[in-house]
Design an enzyme around this catalytic site. Structure first.
Site, PDB file in Angstrom:
ATOM      1  N   ALA A  94      14.269  65.332  36.838  1.00  0.00           N
ATOM      2  CA  ALA A  94      15.387  65.025  37.735  1.00  0.00           C
ATOM      3  C   ALA A  94      15.272  63.554  38.154  1.00  0.00           C
ATOM      4  O   ALA A  94      15.241  63.209  39.335  1.00  0.00           O
ATOM      5  CB  ALA A  94      15.413  65.957  38.954  1.00  0.00           C
TER       6      ALA A  94
ATOM      7  N   HIS B 243      15.430  59.669  39.042  1.00  0.00           N
ATOM      8  CA  HIS B 243      16.330  58.817  39.820  1.00  0.00           C
ATOM      9  C   HIS B 243      15.756  57.402  39.825  1.00  0.00           C
ATOM     10  O   HIS B 243      14.734  57.138  39.174  1.00  0.00           O
ATOM     11  CB  HIS B 243      16.501  59.378  41.240  1.00  0.00           C
ATOM     12  CG  HIS B 243      15.192  59.696  41.917  1.00  0.00           C
ATOM     13  ND1 HIS B 243      14.291  58.722  42.297  1.00  0.00           N
ATOM     14  CD2 HIS B 243      14.611  60.883  42.254  1.00  0.00           C
ATOM     15  CE1 HIS B 243      13.245  59.277  42.863  1.00  0.00           C
ATOM     16  NE2 HIS B 243      13.392  60.602  42.840  1.00  0.00           N
TER      17      HIS B 243
ATOM     18  N   GLY C 175      13.965  55.858  41.843  1.00  0.00           N
ATOM     19  CA  GLY C 175      12.544  55.784  42.228  1.00  0.00           C
ATOM     20  C   GLY C 175      11.662  55.919  41.000  1.00  0.00           C
ATOM     21  O   GLY C 175      10.781  55.083  40.747  1.00  0.00           O
ATOM     22  N   HIS C 176      11.914  56.971  40.203  1.00  0.00           N
ATOM     23  CA  HIS C 176      11.147  57.151  38.961  1.00  0.00           C
ATOM     24  C   HIS C 176      11.349  55.942  38.040  1.00  0.00           C
ATOM     25  O   HIS C 176      10.421  55.465  37.400  1.00  0.00           O
ATOM     26  CB  HIS C 176      11.624  58.396  38.202  1.00  0.00           C
ATOM     27  CG  HIS C 176      11.454  59.686  38.954  1.00  0.00           C
ATOM     28  ND1 HIS C 176      12.524  60.409  39.414  1.00  0.00           N
ATOM     29  CD2 HIS C 176      10.350  60.378  39.300  1.00  0.00           C
ATOM     30  CE1 HIS C 176      12.089  61.505  40.013  1.00  0.00           C
ATOM     31  NE2 HIS C 176      10.777  61.517  39.965  1.00  0.00           N
TER      32      HIS C 176
ATOM     33  N   GLY D 298       4.084  56.564  42.667  1.00  0.00           N
ATOM     34  CA  GLY D 298       4.882  55.996  43.754  1.00  0.00           C
ATOM     35  C   GLY D 298       4.179  56.113  45.096  1.00  0.00           C
ATOM     36  O   GLY D 298       3.533  57.116  45.400  1.00  0.00           O
TER      37      GLY D 298
ATOM     38  N   GLN E 135      -0.574  61.881  47.948  1.00  0.00           N
ATOM     39  CA  GLN E 135      -0.808  62.184  46.530  1.00  0.00           C
ATOM     40  C   GLN E 135      -1.491  60.993  45.841  1.00  0.00           C
ATOM     41  O   GLN E 135      -2.473  61.153  45.103  1.00  0.00           O
ATOM     42  CB  GLN E 135       0.533  62.492  45.867  1.00  0.00           C
ATOM     43  CG  GLN E 135       0.509  62.514  44.349  1.00  0.00           C
ATOM     44  CD  GLN E 135       1.836  62.976  43.787  1.00  0.00           C
ATOM     45  OE1 GLN E 135       2.188  64.129  43.932  1.00  0.00           O
ATOM     46  NE2 GLN E 135       2.579  62.091  43.147  1.00  0.00           N
TER      47      GLN E 135
END
Ligand code: AMP
Length: 294
Positions: free
Chosen positions: A43, A45, A47-48, A161, A167
């Site tokens: 999915a 966007h 950001g990725h 990110g 994470q």
């Protein structure tokens, strides 16, 4: 006869990992690392795409993984309804210059069922707080799948990110503790024009919730502003922020905390860099965000 190869004596695992990364960088010698890796759940966007674009710039070949990892979802979480759109993702990757997308299925990544897999347990002091406290077992799932993917792909550089700050801290620690020969590259959070952190889950926000969701970022900004302007101390700013979010209709606050950016230890006084992290439900949608104060 004397050999022309210089033999390097390496005494520590860290030094060997660095040497291995450097060797692969040097192969064919344009100075860039051979393989960059961007693990995702799809999915995709902007950001990725910022991780992907940075990888494409820095590495000769780039691999993106798309895998919605069952082991990192709790029983009442959104594994089933997590957005999946492989065709759109493939075309975004193609446009961005990605060389390969790996899209393994659960059986391939967990031949013995996710729950019976060998698992990675992050250290308690990184895992027991923030999202780890709200989502028990989540980071065991994340660390386990990321280690599996790093072992398969064997990149020289892997991109993560800062949006998922805890994470990132856990993965950096895992890579260091297991001497995984990869450089972890942190990438800043990409936001919508109004400041909302981009997330695959934003598509679930209804019109009013989309407006409400902005309160998370605004609250982080106001904590930062108060602290930097000396208007209030960190604890009072956090309390004001918690009150603000708790009083916002449609928001269920999970946490608003300030931590040391490396150890994730809770911080009471602003003396050096801190990261302020927030998690909340907006309607049914769980969102996280964070801001560094330096
Ligand atoms: P996900 O698909 O949500 O697992 O995210 C895959 C990678 O993209 C993780 O390293 C995330 O931290 C990163 N990522 C997700 N959203 C953003 C964002 N808004 N800005 C920067 N990186 C992001």
């Amino acid at each position: 006869m004397k050999s022309s190869t210089e033999t390097r004596l390496i005494k520590t695992p860290e030094e060997f990992c660095k040497w291995r990364c450097d060797q692969e960088t040097a192969v064919d010698g344009d100075g860039r690392p051979f393989l960059g890796f961007v693990p995702t759940m799809g999915a995709l966007h902007e950001g990725h795409l910022s991780l992907i674009r940075q990888a494409v710039k820095e590495c000769r070949k780039v691999v993106v993984s798309i895998f919605v990892n069952p082991l990192q979802f709790g029983p009442n979480e959104d594994f089933e309804k997590y957005p999946r759109n492989l065709q759109a993702d493939l075309s975004l990757c193609e446009k961005a210059g990605v060389h390969a997308v790996v899209n393994f299925n659960t059986q391939e990544l967990y031949p013995h069922h996710p729950e019976r897999s060998t698992k990675v347990f992050p250290p308690e002091e990184l895992e027991d707080r923030l999202c780890g406290a709200v989502r028990p077992g989540h980071f065991v799932g994340v660390a386990t799948v990321v280690l599996k993917l790093l072992m398969i792909v064997q990149p020289q550089q892997a991109y993560f990110g800062q949006k998922d700050f805890q994470q990132l801290a856990i993965i950096q620690r895992m890579v260091s503790d297991f001497f995984v020969p990869v450089r972890v590259v942190p990438v800043p959070t990409v936001r919508e024009a109004d400041g909302l952190a981009m997330s695959s889950r934003n598509v679930y926000l209804k019109a009013q919730e989309r407006i409400t969701a902005l309160e998370l970022y605004r609250t982080l900004c106001s904590v930062r502003e108060d602290v930097l302007n000396g208007k209030s101390n960190l604890q009072d700013s956090l309390k004001a922020g918690r009150d603000r979010l708790a009083g916002t209709p449609g928001v269920t606050l999970q946490y608003l905390e300030a931590c040391d950016p490396e150890s994730l230890a809770f911080i009471n006084d602003f003396k050096g860099p801190v990261v302020v992290l927030v998690a909340a439900r907006v309607g049914e949608v769980r969102l996280i965000d964070n801001l560094l104060i330096t």
